[in-house]
Design an enzyme around this catalytic site. Structure first.
Site, short mmCIF file in Angstrom:
data_model
loop_
_atom_site.label_atom_id
_atom_site.label_comp_id
_atom_site.label_asym_id
_atom_site.label_seq_id
_atom_site.Cartn_x
_atom_site.Cartn_y
_atom_site.Cartn_z
CG HIS A 35 30.70 90.42 85.34
ND1 HIS A 35 29.57 89.03 85.89
CD2 HIS A 35 31.42 89.68 84.76
CE1 HIS A 35 29.35 87.88 84.81
NE2 HIS A 35 30.89 88.10 84.31
CG LEU A 42 17.04 91.66 114.50
CD1 LEU A 42 17.42 92.35 113.18
CD2 LEU A 42 18.31 90.05 114.41
P1 NAI Z 1 12.65 83.15 116.62
O1 NAI Z 1 10.84 83.77 117.08
O2 NAI Z 1 13.00 83.69 115.96
O3 NAI Z 1 11.28 81.90 116.53
C1 NAI Z 1 11.09 81.23 117.86
C2 NAI Z 1 10.09 80.17 117.11
O4 NAI Z 1 9.54 79.15 117.47
C3 NAI Z 1 9.20 81.29 116.23
O5 NAI Z 1 8.99 80.52 115.01
C4 NAI Z 1 7.87 80.57 116.54
O6 NAI Z 1 6.87 79.87 116.10
C5 NAI Z 1 7.99 79.03 117.27
N1 NAI Z 1 7.18 77.91 117.90
C6 NAI Z 1 6.98 78.75 119.77
N2 NAI Z 1 6.38 77.68 120.28
C7 NAI Z 1 6.67 77.06 119.63
C8 NAI Z 1 5.89 75.56 120.52
N3 NAI Z 1 5.28 75.20 121.02
N4 NAI Z 1 6.43 74.66 119.28
C9 NAI Z 1 7.31 74.65 118.36
N5 NAI Z 1 7.67 76.14 118.21
C10 NAI Z 1 7.32 76.92 118.38
O7 NAI Z 1 12.92 83.24 118.03
P2 NAI Z 1 14.24 82.89 118.38
O8 NAI Z 1 14.87 81.75 117.03
O9 NAI Z 1 14.35 81.42 119.30
O10 NAI Z 1 15.80 84.18 118.74
C11 NAI Z 1 15.36 84.95 119.11
C12 NAI Z 1 15.57 86.11 118.47
O11 NAI Z 1 16.51 86.31 118.18
C13 NAI Z 1 14.83 86.68 117.35
O12 NAI Z 1 14.79 87.60 118.07
C14 NAI Z 1 15.68 86.37 116.66
O13 NAI Z 1 15.83 87.55 115.82
C15 NAI Z 1 17.16 86.44 117.63
N6 NAI Z 1 18.45 86.15 117.04
C16 NAI Z 1 19.16 86.58 115.28
C17 NAI Z 1 19.81 86.21 115.08
C18 NAI Z 1 20.27 86.27 113.67
O14 NAI Z 1 20.24 88.03 113.53
N7 NAI Z 1 21.07 85.84 113.00
C19 NAI Z 1 20.39 84.82 115.32
C20 NAI Z 1 19.98 84.32 116.54
C21 NAI Z 1 19.10 84.95 117.05
#
Ligand code: NAI
Length: 473
Positions: A450, A320
């Site tokens: 509120h 993050l």
């Molecule tokens: P993530 O780790 O949050 O989610 C990736 C998801 O893909 C997991 O739930 C995993 O189980 C799934 N996955 C893995 N292999 C798979 C497969 N073969 N088939 C189906 N599903 C599969 O990673 P994400 O969403 O790519 O984000 C990367 C990083 O960027 C995260 O750590 C996130 O916290 C950060 N980020 C934070 C944001 C925020 O704070 N609002 C916004 C965007 C990203």
């Protein structure tokens, strides 16, 4: 070739790197900041900021489309993706200009080019930078590695930027797809699914594990799933992807489920996590330890090479931007403390006290421990869930969701979990509650304005303190 010596050399000008440089300069250290792309890094240019701008445009589209429900009749004639992108780029551009000015006003030397860590026998660590004008060696009293992360993919799936997209590609799309499969129901996956659905795209989210946003409390995952289904987003959990095939007019995704399901769509977004960007920059050669690519650090964020630190997404844990900021500030203060410029050693905020917000519709936000982790750690815990249906502001905004509190039995609140429109804005108070180990009675004693969504936090604490006002116990 010229040689420069600085108190601190920072490799990478993303959230972790530039925060470190700014704080170090403030503390009187001479600082060089090395960047091969643009100041601000992934968060500013390809992540947090442009995606949240797109999600805001999505919210406006929904508000217009659904206005008739509250007596304001409007139609959405068209989603002009070029217009949405121009708006997002405008936001990014203004912030980038501001950041560039800030860095320059603090007297930080910005070196543009590809940097590599080097260490000599007994000499200070250094960064060699290949710039447009040749190689420069920047010697640092300390060096901070802040090279961040990049999209990961799954075996056999190579994003091509057209049909198989990373999140960066998805931000650059010229036209909206009619249909999309989102691989991964984590933070990036659900944010893009949410925005695209608001723009009228047929979206299917495919998640390998048994729930969306698996890093969150299961109650939040369940509420998000219900809300997504209501919005017409198809969600397939417990569905690992076995193959992805590019067709002349789209993409076919095969799932490793009992039925052997295949899905077809115009595009696939690969959002299966981000990995550390640590290869090819001399880290291992210099003696820095790596664990699956993440830089190994001690509790002061120092690597195995004395004087070389790492911050942000390079360090295993929450990926993050604001954790990166906190790491960067911490290391700047640590170096200032070690060199006698700061009296007190800084304290590093543990990951569990870093607030987490997913900006989908509805938003999911949390800080502190999930119920399961709290049980594991403390044995007995109490929980309280306050339904947003009882909150005036939530009714006005027509959102549903909840506040879930986790408290140590006869002790402080250790976890706050929220689902609903705009609940990310409640993270300030939620974070103060868990970080300062507030008791429910203490929060219950504070009048909450509120009608605000914030009041739902107050109501949940009133209930947990045994005196619910607008809630049945
Ligand atoms: P993530 O780790 O949050 O989610 C990736 C998801 O893909 C997991 O739930 C995993 O189980 C799934 N996955 C893995 N292999 C798979 C497969 N073969 N088939 C189906 N599903 C599969 O990673 P994400 O969403 O790519 O984000 C990367 C990083 O960027 C995260 O750590 C996130 O916290 C950060 N980020 C934070 C944001 C925020 O704070 N609002 C916004 C965007 C990203």
């Amino acid at each position: 070739m010229s040689d420069d010596a600085y108190d601190l050399v920072v490799l990478g000008a993303g959230s972790g790197g530039y925060a470190c440089a700014l704080r170090a300069a403030q503390l009187g250290l001479s600082v060089a900041l090395v960047e091969r792309d643009r100041l601000g890094g992934t968060c500013l240019h390809y992540g947090c900021i442009p995606t949240k701008a797109i999600l805001h445009a999505a919210e406006v589209a929904d508000a217009a489309r659904e206005g008739a429900r509250i007596g304001v009749h409007a139609t959405v004639d068209k989603i002009d993706l070029a217009g949405v992108r121009a708006y997002a780029e405008g936001v990014v551009g203004r912030l980038h200009k501001g950041l560039t000015g800030l860095i320059s006003s603090r007297g930080i030397t910005v070196v543009e080019g590809e940097g590599r860590l080097v260490t000599g026998d007994g000499t200070a660590p250094a960064v060699v930078v290949v710039t447009a004008d040749g190689e420069r060696t920047l010697t640092g009293g300390a060096v901070v590695l802040a090279t961040g992360s990049q999209s990961r993919t799954i075996p056999g799936v190579v994003p091509d930027g057209e049909r198989l997209l990373t999140s960066t590609d998805a931000l650059r799309l010229e036209t909206l797809p009619t249909s999309a499969v989102v691989l991964g129901g984590g933070v990036i996956g659900v944010e893009f699914a949410s925005a695209w659905r608001s723009f009228g795209v047929e979206v299917t989210v495919v998640e390998a594990l048994d729930r969306l946003v698996p890093g969150e409390d299961p109650a939040s995952s369940a509420a998000l799933l219900r809300a997504f289904r209501k919005r017409g987003i198809t969600v397939r959990t417990a569905s690992p992807v076995s193959a992805v095939e590019t067709l002349p007019t789209g993409v076919r995704v095969s799932l490793d489920d009992e039925a052997g399901t295949t899905l077809e769509a115009d595009v696939v977004l690969v959002a299966v996590g981000r990995g550390p960007r640590s290869a090819g920059m001399g880290y291992e050669e210099a003696g820095v330890g790596l664990d699956r690519g993440f830089v190994e650090v001690d509790e002061r964020l120092e690597t195995a090479v004395p004087g070389v630190f790492a911050v942000g997404d390079l360090v295993l844990g929450l990926q993050l931007a604001h954790r990166g900021f906190a790491h960067g500030i911490f290391v700047a203060e640590e170096v200032a403390h070690r060199t006698g410029r700061l009296d007190r050693a800084p304290v590093l905020v543990p990951d569990e006290q870093v607030p987490r917000v997913t900006y989908s519709d509805p938003e999911v936000a949390s800080v502190g421990l999930s119920e399961a982790v709290a049980r594991e750690r403390f044995g007995e815990v109490e929980t309280q869930t306050y339904d947003l249906a009882g909150n005036g502001r939530a009714q006005i905004l027509q959102t549903s969701g909840f506040v879930k509190l986790v408290r140590r039995k006869d002790g402080p609140v250790v976890g706050v979990h929220l689902v609903g429109a705009r609940v990310g804005e409640l993270m300030g108070e939620a974070q103060a509650i868990t970080s300062w180990e507030a008791w429910p009675e203490e929060v219950a004693a504070l009048p909450h304005a509120h009608p605000t969504l914030d009041e739902a936090l107050g109501e949940a604490h009133l209930a947990l303190a045994g005196k619910p006002l607008h809630a049945h116990r």
